[in-house]
Design a protein around this motif. Structure first.
Motif, PDB file in Angstrom:
ATOM      1  N   HIS A   4       0.827  -1.209   0.000  1.00  0.00           N
ATOM      2  CA  HIS A   4       0.000   0.000   0.000  1.00  0.00           C
ATOM      3  C   HIS A   4       0.862   1.261   0.000  1.00  0.00           C
ATOM      4  O   HIS A   4       0.538   2.250  -0.668  1.00  0.00           O
ATOM      5  N   LEU A   5       1.982   1.222   0.735  1.00  0.00           N
ATOM      6  CA  LEU A   5       2.899   2.360   0.739  1.00  0.00           C
ATOM      7  C   LEU A   5       3.523   2.546  -0.646  1.00  0.00           C
ATOM      8  O   LEU A   5       3.678   3.671  -1.124  1.00  0.00           O
ATOM      9  N   VAL A   6       3.884   1.425  -1.271  1.00  0.00           N
ATOM     10  CA  VAL A   6       4.497   1.501  -2.598  1.00  0.00           C
ATOM     11  C   VAL A   6       3.512   2.077  -3.609  1.00  0.00           C
ATOM     12  O   VAL A   6       3.869   2.946  -4.420  1.00  0.00           O
ATOM     13  N   LEU A   7       2.262   1.627  -3.570  1.00  0.00           N
ATOM     14  CA  LEU A   7       1.258   2.130  -4.506  1.00  0.00           C
ATOM     15  C   LEU A   7       0.991   3.617  -4.273  1.00  0.00           C
ATOM     16  O   LEU A   7       0.822   4.388  -5.234  1.00  0.00           O
ATOM     17  N   ALA A   8       0.951   4.025  -3.013  1.00  0.00           N
ATOM     18  CA  ALA A   8       0.756   5.447  -2.712  1.00  0.00           C
ATOM     19  C   ALA A   8       1.938   6.263  -3.226  1.00  0.00           C
ATOM     20  O   ALA A   8       1.769   7.376  -3.749  1.00  0.00           O
ATOM     21  N   PHE A   9       3.140   5.707  -3.110  1.00  0.00           N
ATOM     22  CA  PHE A   9       4.334   6.390  -3.603  1.00  0.00           C
ATOM     23  C   PHE A   9       4.305   6.508  -5.126  1.00  0.00           C
ATOM     24  O   PHE A   9       4.668   7.547  -5.683  1.00  0.00           O
ATOM     25  N   PHE A 132      10.352  13.843   1.717  1.00  0.00           N
ATOM     26  CA  PHE A 132       9.184  13.172   1.144  1.00  0.00           C
ATOM     27  C   PHE A 132       9.330  11.659   1.118  1.00  0.00           C
ATOM     28  O   PHE A 132       8.456  10.927   1.603  1.00  0.00           O
ATOM     29  N   VAL A 133      10.425  11.173   0.571  1.00  0.00           N
ATOM     30  CA  VAL A 133      10.601   9.732   0.404  1.00  0.00           C
ATOM     31  C   VAL A 133      10.530   8.968   1.730  1.00  0.00           C
ATOM     32  O   VAL A 133       9.881   7.909   1.799  1.00  0.00           O
ATOM     33  N   PRO A 134      11.157   9.461   2.820  1.00  0.00           N
ATOM     34  CA  PRO A 134      11.106   8.701   4.078  1.00  0.00           C
ATOM     35  C   PRO A 134       9.693   8.458   4.605  1.00  0.00           C
ATOM     36  O   PRO A 134       9.489   7.534   5.407  1.00  0.00           O
ATOM     37  N   GLN A 135       8.721   9.260   4.171  1.00  0.00           N
ATOM     38  CA  GLN A 135       7.351   9.053   4.627  1.00  0.00           C
ATOM     39  C   GLN A 135       6.785   7.720   4.144  1.00  0.00           C
ATOM     40  O   GLN A 135       5.790   7.228   4.689  1.00  0.00           O
ATOM     41  N   PHE A 136       7.389   7.139   3.124  1.00  0.00           N
ATOM     42  CA  PHE A 136       6.899   5.887   2.545  1.00  0.00           C
ATOM     43  C   PHE A 136       7.762   4.696   2.934  1.00  0.00           C
ATOM     44  O   PHE A 136       7.628   3.616   2.359  1.00  0.00           O
ATOM     45  N   LEU A 150      14.758   2.563   0.556  1.00  0.00           N
ATOM     46  CA  LEU A 150      15.057   3.830  -0.115  1.00  0.00           C
ATOM     47  C   LEU A 150      15.535   3.596  -1.546  1.00  0.00           C
ATOM     48  O   LEU A 150      15.183   4.345  -2.463  1.00  0.00           O
ATOM     49  N   LEU A 151      16.332   2.556  -1.746  1.00  0.00           N
ATOM     50  CA  LEU A 151      16.802   2.249  -3.092  1.00  0.00           C
ATOM     51  C   LEU A 151      15.641   1.847  -3.999  1.00  0.00           C
ATOM     52  O   LEU A 151      15.579   2.262  -5.167  1.00  0.00           O
ATOM     53  N   LEU A 152      14.708   1.050  -3.472  1.00  0.00           N
ATOM     54  CA  LEU A 152      13.563   0.627  -4.282  1.00  0.00           C
ATOM     55  C   LEU A 152      12.666   1.813  -4.608  1.00  0.00           C
ATOM     56  O   LEU A 152      12.228   1.976  -5.762  1.00  0.00           O
ATOM     57  N   LEU A 153      12.379   2.656  -3.616  1.00  0.00           N
ATOM     58  CA  LEU A 153      11.540   3.823  -3.853  1.00  0.00           C
ATOM     59  C   LEU A 153      12.197   4.767  -4.861  1.00  0.00           C
ATOM     60  O   LEU A 153      11.530   5.343  -5.725  1.00  0.00           O
ATOM     61  N   GLY A 154      13.513   4.911  -4.751  1.00  0.00           N
ATOM     62  CA  GLY A 154      14.226   5.747  -5.711  1.00  0.00           C
ATOM     63  C   GLY A 154      14.134   5.185  -7.112  1.00  0.00           C
ATOM     64  O   GLY A 154      13.969   5.927  -8.089  1.00  0.00           O
TER      65      GLY A 154
END
Length: 209
Positions: A4-9, A132-136, A150-154
């Motif tokens: 859910h966090l990934v989809l929101a991101f 912003f990114v750390p919120q996810f 963090l690497l995946l979100l980036g």
């Protein structure tokens, strides 16, 4: 990671990438001035800068900048000076075209490097990774290590940004190549690009106040 966090991101990154920010405007300006390949190379350069920001954020650069805010000011000033240089160089290129009555060839390697440096010198990208990114990033038992998250979100942000910027660069470059057969139109496209670069530099300076 929490799906859910990934989809929101993903949703947030898509909206941010579609907004006409400095990176997107830079890509469009290069596409308009140099054609499709220049636009796409500018988009790839932006993604390279994002990759560097991602690795830096994952390994603690954000914490360092938070402890020394003046470093962000230095990055902002460097970015403004670099964009101002691009504005002057592009304007001079348009004047050279008038004198030689031909379209100058742009170095694609230079376009790529300029885009990479422009992204690296954008303080808003740094703030994005700090605030912003750390919120996810998920916490609790069973979650991935913070560095891996963090690497995946980036990576997600890079893929989305490249898709948006690459499309914008391709479209602006295609339009440019179709309407710039006449040297006079090419001259004004170059000058419009120079104006965009100067405007982005002024925006960085204004944001620092």
């Amino acid at each position: 990671m929490d799906i859910h966090l990934v989809l929101a991101f993903v949703a947030a990154c898509t909206l941010l990438s579609l907004a006409p920010g400095p990176d997107l405007l830079f890509v469009v300006a290069n596409g308009a001035a140099g054609g499709r390949r220049a636009g796409v190379l500018a988009a790839l350069g932006m993604s390279t800068g994002l990759a560097a920001h991602t690795v830096a954020a994952a390994f603690g650069l954000g914490a360092l900048i938070s402890a020394a805010p003046q470093a962000l000011t230095a990055v902002r000033i460097a970015g403004a000076l670099f964009l101002l240089y691009l504005a002057v160089a592009t304007w001079r290129s348009s004047r050279a075209e008038i004198q030689q009555n031909e379209v100058p060839r742009r170095s694609l390697r230079r376009t790529y490097l300029m885009a990479t440096l422009t992204n690296l010198a954008n303080p808003k990208v740094i703030l994005f990774y700090i605030a912003f990114v750390p919120q996810f990033v998920g916490t609790g038992p069973g979650t991935w290590p913070v560095t891996a998250q963090l690497l995946l979100l980036g990576l997600v942000f890079i893929v989305i940004g490249l898709a948006v910027d690459g499309t914008a660069g391709l479209l602006s470059g295609t339009l440019s190549e179709k309407i710039t057969a006449r040297p006079g139109i090419r001259r004004w496209m170059e000058r419009a690009s120079a104006t965009v670069f100067a405007g982005l530099a002024a925006r960085l300076v204004a944001d620092s106040r």
